[in-house]
Design a protein around this motif. Sequence first.
Motif, PDB file in Angstrom:
ATOM      1  N   MET A   1      39.923 133.976  61.751  1.00  0.00           N
ATOM      2  CA  MET A   1      40.329 132.622  62.110  1.00  0.00           C
ATOM      3  C   MET A   1      39.136 131.692  61.991  1.00  0.00           C
ATOM      4  O   MET A   1      37.986 132.111  62.168  1.00  0.00           O
ATOM      5  N   PHE A   2      39.431 130.420  61.686  1.00  0.00           N
ATOM      6  CA  PHE A   2      38.384 129.466  61.331  1.00  0.00           C
ATOM      7  C   PHE A   2      38.675 128.105  61.970  1.00  0.00           C
ATOM      8  O   PHE A   2      39.826 127.711  62.084  1.00  0.00           O
ATOM      9  N   TRP A   3      37.612 127.399  62.302  1.00  0.00           N
ATOM     10  CA  TRP A   3      37.714 125.995  62.709  1.00  0.00           C
ATOM     11  C   TRP A   3      36.886 125.146  61.757  1.00  0.00           C
ATOM     12  O   TRP A   3      35.697 125.443  61.522  1.00  0.00           O
ATOM     13  N   TYR A   4      37.524 124.087  61.221  1.00  0.00           N
ATOM     14  CA  TYR A   4      36.864 123.127  60.347  1.00  0.00           C
ATOM     15  C   TYR A   4      37.011 121.736  60.937  1.00  0.00           C
ATOM     16  O   TYR A   4      37.950 121.449  61.674  1.00  0.00           O
ATOM     17  N   ARG A   5      36.111 120.849  60.530  1.00  0.00           N
ATOM     18  CA  ARG A   5      36.374 119.446  60.718  1.00  0.00           C
ATOM     19  C   ARG A   5      36.371 118.782  59.338  1.00  0.00           C
ATOM     20  O   ARG A   5      35.692 119.249  58.418  1.00  0.00           O
ATOM     21  N   GLN A   6      37.166 117.730  59.230  1.00  0.00           N
ATOM     22  CA  GLN A   6      37.313 117.065  57.940  1.00  0.00           C
ATOM     23  C   GLN A   6      37.058 115.577  58.124  1.00  0.00           C
ATOM     24  O   GLN A   6      37.731 114.911  58.918  1.00  0.00           O
ATOM     25  N   ASP A   7      36.102 115.060  57.382  1.00  0.00           N
ATOM     26  CA  ASP A   7      35.721 113.652  57.463  1.00  0.00           C
ATOM     27  C   ASP A   7      35.704 113.067  56.060  1.00  0.00           C
ATOM     28  O   ASP A   7      35.324 113.753  55.101  1.00  0.00           O
ATOM     29  N   PRO A   8      36.091 111.794  55.920  1.00  0.00           N
ATOM     30  CA  PRO A   8      36.102 111.164  54.589  1.00  0.00           C
ATOM     31  C   PRO A   8      34.738 111.257  53.921  1.00  0.00           C
ATOM     32  O   PRO A   8      33.708 110.972  54.520  1.00  0.00           O
ATOM     33  N   GLY A   9      34.753 111.675  52.669  1.00  0.00           N
ATOM     34  CA  GLY A   9      33.522 111.772  51.900  1.00  0.00           C
ATOM     35  C   GLY A   9      32.712 113.037  52.144  1.00  0.00           C
ATOM     36  O   GLY A   9      31.799 113.344  51.383  1.00  0.00           O
ATOM     37  N   LEU A  10      33.049 113.767  53.195  1.00  0.00           N
ATOM     38  CA  LEU A  10      32.292 114.990  53.514  1.00  0.00           C
ATOM     39  C   LEU A  10      33.118 116.250  53.304  1.00  0.00           C
ATOM     40  O   LEU A  10      32.584 117.362  53.323  1.00  0.00           O
ATOM     41  N   GLY A  11      34.414 116.105  53.128  1.00  0.00           N
ATOM     42  CA  GLY A  11      35.256 117.269  52.895  1.00  0.00           C
ATOM     43  C   GLY A  11      35.431 118.124  54.136  1.00  0.00           C
ATOM     44  O   GLY A  11      35.201 117.684  55.262  1.00  0.00           O
TER      45      GLY A  11
ATOM     46  N   ILE B   1      32.962 124.955  61.161  1.00  0.00           N
ATOM     47  CA  ILE B   1      32.268 124.854  62.441  1.00  0.00           C
ATOM     48  C   ILE B   1      31.939 126.265  62.962  1.00  0.00           C
ATOM     49  O   ILE B   1      30.799 126.607  63.206  1.00  0.00           O
ATOM     50  N   TYR B   2      32.985 127.065  63.153  1.00  0.00           N
ATOM     51  CA  TYR B   2      32.850 128.441  63.628  1.00  0.00           C
ATOM     52  C   TYR B   2      33.954 129.271  62.993  1.00  0.00           C
ATOM     53  O   TYR B   2      34.999 128.743  62.610  1.00  0.00           O
ATOM     54  N   PHE B   3      33.735 130.576  62.934  1.00  0.00           N
ATOM     55  CA  PHE B   3      34.803 131.467  62.540  1.00  0.00           C
ATOM     56  C   PHE B   3      34.709 132.766  63.318  1.00  0.00           C
ATOM     57  O   PHE B   3      33.705 133.030  63.996  1.00  0.00           O
ATOM     58  N   SER B   4      35.771 133.548  63.210  1.00  0.00           N
ATOM     59  CA  SER B   4      35.854 134.782  63.986  1.00  0.00           C
ATOM     60  C   SER B   4      36.541 135.848  63.151  1.00  0.00           C
ATOM     61  O   SER B   4      37.590 135.605  62.569  1.00  0.00           O
ATOM     62  N   TYR B   5      35.950 137.045  63.096  1.00  0.00           N
ATOM     63  CA  TYR B   5      36.526 138.148  62.340  1.00  0.00           C
ATOM     64  C   TYR B   5      37.409 139.039  63.204  1.00  0.00           C
ATOM     65  O   TYR B   5      38.145 139.868  62.682  1.00  0.00           O
TER      66      TYR B   5
ATOM     67  N   LEU C   1      40.793 121.102  61.799  1.00  0.00           N
ATOM     68  CA  LEU C   1      41.766 122.005  61.189  1.00  0.00           C
ATOM     69  C   LEU C   1      41.421 123.445  61.524  1.00  0.00           C
ATOM     70  O   LEU C   1      40.278 123.863  61.387  1.00  0.00           O
ATOM     71  N   CYS C   2      42.435 124.166  61.946  1.00  0.00           N
ATOM     72  CA  CYS C   2      42.297 125.592  62.199  1.00  0.00           C
ATOM     73  C   CYS C   2      42.928 126.338  61.028  1.00  0.00           C
ATOM     74  O   CYS C   2      43.874 125.831  60.391  1.00  0.00           O
ATOM     75  N   ALA C   3      42.419 127.516  60.711  1.00  0.00           N
ATOM     76  CA  ALA C   3      42.985 128.311  59.626  1.00  0.00           C
ATOM     77  C   ALA C   3      42.891 129.783  59.977  1.00  0.00           C
ATOM     78  O   ALA C   3      42.079 130.195  60.806  1.00  0.00           O
ATOM     79  N   SER C   4      43.747 130.578  59.314  1.00  0.00           N
ATOM     80  CA  SER C   4      43.649 132.017  59.504  1.00  0.00           C
ATOM     81  C   SER C   4      43.940 132.719  58.193  1.00  0.00           C
ATOM     82  O   SER C   4      44.566 132.144  57.283  1.00  0.00           O
ATOM     83  N   ARG C   5      43.495 133.952  58.087  1.00  0.00           N
ATOM     84  CA  ARG C   5      43.827 134.779  56.923  1.00  0.00           C
ATOM     85  C   ARG C   5      43.648 136.235  57.311  1.00  0.00           C
ATOM     86  O   ARG C   5      42.962 136.552  58.274  1.00  0.00           O
ATOM     87  N   PRO C   6      44.264 137.141  56.530  1.00  0.00           N
ATOM     88  CA  PRO C   6      44.119 138.564  56.834  1.00  0.00           C
ATOM     89  C   PRO C   6      42.680 139.027  56.648  1.00  0.00           C
ATOM     90  O   PRO C   6      41.853 138.309  56.110  1.00  0.00           O
ATOM     91  N   GLY C   7      42.388 140.248  57.043  1.00  0.00           N
ATOM     92  CA  GLY C   7      41.062 140.811  56.922  1.00  0.00           C
ATOM     93  C   GLY C   7      40.692 141.121  55.491  1.00  0.00           C
ATOM     94  O   GLY C   7      41.423 140.852  54.555  1.00  0.00           O
ATOM     95  N   ALA C   8      39.531 141.713  55.300  1.00  0.00           N
ATOM     96  CA  ALA C   8      38.950 141.875  53.972  1.00  0.00           C
ATOM     97  C   ALA C   8      39.848 142.621  53.009  1.00  0.00           C
ATOM     98  O   ALA C   8      39.838 142.370  51.825  1.00  0.00           O
ATOM     99  N   ALA C   9      40.667 143.543  53.489  1.00  0.00           N
ATOM    100  CA  ALA C   9      41.489 144.349  52.594  1.00  0.00           C
ATOM    101  C   ALA C   9      42.720 143.615  52.093  1.00  0.00           C
ATOM    102  O   ALA C   9      43.393 144.080  51.201  1.00  0.00           O
ATOM    103  N   GLY C  10      43.037 142.493  52.668  1.00  0.00           N
ATOM    104  CA  GLY C  10      44.281 141.812  52.311  1.00  0.00           C
ATOM    105  C   GLY C  10      44.079 140.685  51.317  1.00  0.00           C
ATOM    106  O   GLY C  10      43.009 140.485  50.780  1.00  0.00           O
TER     107      GLY C  10
END
Lengths: 111, 114
Positions: free
Chosen positions: B32-42, B46-50, B90-99
């Motif tokens: 799982m991941f946390w991002y921030r999104q600002d104009p011109g910076l994309g 911020i942090y992520f967790s495995y 923005l928060c995001a998630s994805r499966p582990g390395a094998a997926g």
Amino acid sequence: EDKVVQSPLSLVVHEGDTVTLNCSYEVTNFRSLLWYKQEKKAPTFLFMLTSSGIEKKSGRLSSILDKKELFSILNITATQTGDSAIYLCAVRSSGNTPLVFGKGTRLSVIA
Amino acid sequence: DVKVTQSSRYLVKRTGEKVFLECVQDMDHENMFWYRQDPGLGLRLIYFSYDVKMKEKGDIPEGYSVSREKKERFSLILESASTNQTSMYLCASRPGAAGTYEQYFGPGTRLTVT
């Protein structure tokens, strides 16, 4: 340091035009390149590319990867106002590492 | 269908307040991941967790902390909000390395710090 550069940063076209968005990258141990479309909220997944020269296609959108020259393009043909969005390119390297995102291309399609 | 939800779409807080942004995913994803999104910076990470109770700093961790007590939930904490933390989160998630590596995003929280 891994880097993804998208160009142009913004683009205004008329409905019916064809557009090409560019993404170049420098990544250690490249695994895959992803394209996302972001309208007003969350980015939605478009394509994932892992092999050079194989075009991925979905309706009017298509994308291809060149691993030798380290870039990808996203083509949109016969653009519509609904294609207006930010298009994000991201690259993943080996291991369980976070995606590296480019700054995005803001596409505006006007009637 | 994978679903990533965030606790608020819009949030207005005052400088110095402690702010909690919650993210929940329903597909048993390891990452799982946390991002921030600002104009011109994309998008900036911020942090992520495995995994549960694991966290890693991203590119811009200063002023933030995170908590992952359960696999499905990843919280972003602003200990003392400041005006320069006004942004889309923005928060995001994805499966582990094998997926597969498609990453799924939540709808975003637009935070304004006054």
